[in-house]
Design an enzyme around this catalytic site. Structure first.
Site: not given
Length: 756
Positions: A41-42, A79, A83, A137, A139, A232, A338-339, A399
């Site tokens: 993530d991130d 995110c 996903r 995660k 989300h 993240h 994811d980004n 992001k």
């Protein structure tokens, strides 16, 4: 339908004149691989050591050495959409996940959930003999549907997974997470003081699931969707990892960025002719910062590096386990982010992210006094823009943006049974929608045309399996084009060219300036060719509109306050002005619990204390970093407004009676400040002044009848259960005044502010 309508045997009058038959056990093709997707993530294009950074990621490097690194892989810039696209193979607008799962604008492209017309990879694999596990995660569920009351139709178990262990929100505290197993919230198994960290727990759970599955039914391959909270915010890691990076970034973001840029060239992950993009707007030269600002900024980057390094170590544990049971070689591993790196730490970074979201500037003197908290259980840190840009080296922006800093991400694919030129690099353009068709081809399946009675939209991605073959290493990408859109910023890629427009919310879309880049010759988007190639630009812009119509991108919508408004659907709990709870109840996530930020409220509880020493939490909202707690301590009633570890407490001057009583707290918002009054059986008996009323209290939700994982007050340790009974707990929250509502929406807007 009769039970015997599909029976393949024969039914006679007795068993002697009948013939039994058994249903076939669904199985994939012989030799079909296990599938493991690992999602960060991130995490920016440059953050892994094998993509240029100086952060230690030896286990990720090992996967790259035995597999393939992709240098032209792209995501959606955020995110939840990434996903949704990864798990379905369809574009995120098309499946209803234009943005975060927290948003529902009432348009088909932004529902906060994945359409039933787009089966997930788990829903495709499970009927064909795969065990399916989701860890980490999620989300991908509308956040107002994440209470213990559901509905559960968009939870992992309803979207194809046999088991789930992780968290539902977009972020969580790594030392005291909001944790769920299958369809229910649970407490973390240990405390930070006992050595707990979420990333380690996730790997423990993943290994446990795989161990049980391979022990019981070894014939079945598995699909494990492993989605870390890393990297993240909050950036948190065990102390030994924090200590490891002390002083490693004191040279500052300008020199470190140049160093990583040169490493990228040496590693071959960027072309030799690549230019380093200029500083993003708002990123100051490192040497222009004061010594104290540099000290804080360096410490925040150390926490990020420690978080990533620690996560890499846990990946190593999982790989070692797969190797020990003989499953590593025939496991298709897809590892990605994811980004791009996040801009949400602002220009100077934060030790408490919710200060930033509440518009409260961090005083450098106060941060310096808490310098050693950064990265530990008492911080909720995020680094500044300058370090985020380093993570996105060599590109622009971050992001949320459709320039390369937001959408170009690392991707490693490891499958020793098939990939024979481990350590090689692939440069074909690919997109996150390509993951699902890649897995389907690898396991020998096709996406269904119908699933559970729902007609399925076509898969939008292109399989990458052709790139696994050494002879195809230099073959052109089979993907003809790919659009991008996030927060109104847009981009389109086709045949090596990219057009991109950065959009400032609140301005007319037609005023946006489109840029044009020939990525085949300009990897970092430094040479804008819009003026010299107007026909090519016009062609790509027209293609963007065509793709936008085809994939449900429209309407363009940049109303950020609208995104964070409670959904007007009748079943949405956040629209209530009164909540009546019957504790103890299961943990309530932040978007299910009563919304106590930026308003006056009254909370009333009907208690029964069986003994004179009965104590415990009546309710707690938030975490040890900031929040609100109402509790009995000893025999006194206490209301604690935790304002970023500064505790403002109203304590009763009289004891709470043994037996039955009615206790309450009245909180009155007066401008930017507040006053709390505690009452016992209607008698006011204690007050506290709160110097700053928070507009947005915490991402961590509410416990009723206890404080579960992260003690809001410094008067007790969690878990802190009420040692009696609470017959009823009532929250009365008069509708906010217009000014307060505007302030609340402005605060929510800050959660995802761009650098405009």
């Amino acid at each position: 339908m009769s039970l015997t309508s599909r029976f393949k045997g024969r039914i006679g009058r007795t068993a002697e004149d009948s013939k039994p038959a058994w249903n076939e056990f669904p199985r994939p093709r012989d030799g079909a691989p296990n599938v493991l997707t690992i999602l960060f993530d991130d995490t920016g294009f440059a953050h892994f050591n094998c993509y240029g950074s100086t952060i230690d990621t030896p286990n990720i490097n090992k996967l790259a050495d035995g597999g393939l690194r992709y240098t032209n892989f792209h995501t959606t810039a955020l995110c939840s959409p990434t996903r949704a696209a990864l798990l379905t193979g369809r574009n995120h607008h098309s499946v209803g996940m234009r943005g975060l799962a927290n948003w529902n604008t009432g348009f088909p492209n932004c529902t906060g959930s994945i359409s039933r017309n787009a089966a997930t990879l788990a829903e495709m694999l499970r009927p064909n003999g795969y065990s399916t596990f989701a860890v980490g995660k999620w989300h991908l569920t509308p956040m107002e549907e994440t209470s213990a009351a559901g509905p559960f139709d968009q939870w992992p178990l309803a979207r194809g997974f046999d088991r789930f262990y992780g968290f539902m929100q977009g972020e969580t505290d790594q030392f005291a997470p909001e944790l769920y197993t299958d369809n229910r919230p649970i407490d973390p198994p240990r405390t930070p003081e006992q050595g707990y960290h979420l990333t380690e727990d996730l790997i423990d759970q993943a290994i446990g699931m795989l161990r049980s599955q391979k022990s019981a039914v070894p014939e079945r391959p598995f699909f494990l969707y492993l989605a870390f909270g890393a990297c993240h915010a909050p950036h948190q890691a065990p102390q030994e990892y924090l200590d490891k990076y002390r002083g490693k970034f004191d040279a500052g973001w300008d020199k470190i960025r140049q160093q990583w840029f040169e490493r990228q060239k040496a590693l071959g992950v960027i072309p030799d002719n690549t230019e380093l993009a200029p500083r993003n707007p708002g990123v100051e030269p490192w040497d222009s910062l004061t010594g104290d600002q540099q000290k804080v900024a360096a410490r925040l980057q150390e926490a990020f590096a420690a978080f990533l390094d620690h996560t890499d170590a846990q990946i190593g544990r999982l790989m070692a386990f797969l190797d020990s049971i003989g499953e590593l070689d025939n496991t298709l591993i897809v590892l990605a982010s994811d980004n791009g790196a996040s801009q949400e730490g602002g220009p100077i970074g934060v030790i408490d992210t919710f200060k930033y979201f509440n518009g409260i500037p961090e005083r450098i003197e106060e941060t310096l006094a808490r310098l050693d908290d950064i990265g530990g259980p008492m911080s909720n840190a995020n680094y500044p823009w300058g370090w985020a840009q380093v993570g996105n080296t060599p590109g622009k922006r971050y992001k949320q943006n459709t320039h390369s800093g937001g959408i170009r991400d690392p991707l490693i694919i490891h499958w020793p049974a098939v990939i024979k030129d481990g350590g090689s690099i692939r440069r074909q353009f690919h997109h996150v929608t390509d993951i699902t068709p890649t897995v389907l081809e690898a396991v020998g399946l096709e996406a269904p045309e119908m699933y559970n009675g729902h007609a399925q939209m076509p898969v939008h991605g292109e399989s990458m399996v052709y790139t696994f073959v050494t002879e195809n290493a230099a073959q052109p990408s089979r993907k003809p084009s790919q659009y991008f859109e996030m927060y109104g910023s847009r981009a389109i890629w086709a045949d090596g060219w990219k057009a991109v427009a950065f959009h400032k919310p609140g301005t007319p879309f037609e005023d946006d300036r489109w840029e044009l880049y020939h990525l085949e010759e300009d990897f970092s988007e430094c040479k804008d060719l819009a003026q010299s190639h107007p026909k090519k630009l016009a062609e790509l812009v027209e293609l963007w509109w065509t793709e936008a119509g085809r994939y449900d991108v429209l309407p363009l919508d940049d109303r950020r306050a609208q995104l964070w408004s409670p959904s007007p659907r009748k079943r949405t709990p956040r629209n209530r002005e009164r909540y009546v709870l019957y504790p103890p109840v299961a943990h309530m996530s932040g978007e299910v619990a009563p919304s106590l930020g930026n308003r006056s409220f009254t909370v009333t509880a009907e208690l029964h204390r069986p003994r004179a020493d009965s104590q415990g939490a009546i309710f707690a909202l938030g975490s040890r970093n900031n929040g609100i707690a109402f509790y009995v301590l000893g025999d006194r009633l206490v209301f604690d407004y935790n304002l970023f570890t500064h505790h403002h407490k109203a304590v009763s001057s009289m004891p709470v009676p043994v037996g039955d009583s009615v206790v309450a707290v009245q909180f009155e918002k007066t401008g930017e400040t507040g006053k709390a009054t505690v009452l016992i059986n209607g008698q006011a008996c204690g007050q506290a002044h709160v110097p700053q009323v928070l507009r947005m209290i915490s991402s961590f939700g509410m416990d009723a009848g206890r404080d579960s994982a992260s003690a809001v007050s410094d008067d007790y340790e969690a878990p802190f259960d009420f040692q009696g009974s609470i017959r009823k707990l009532v929250f009365d929250m008069p509708r906010r005044k217009a000014k307060e509502e505007r302030e609340a929406q402005e605060t929510k807007r800050r959660v995802d502010l761009s650098t405009e």
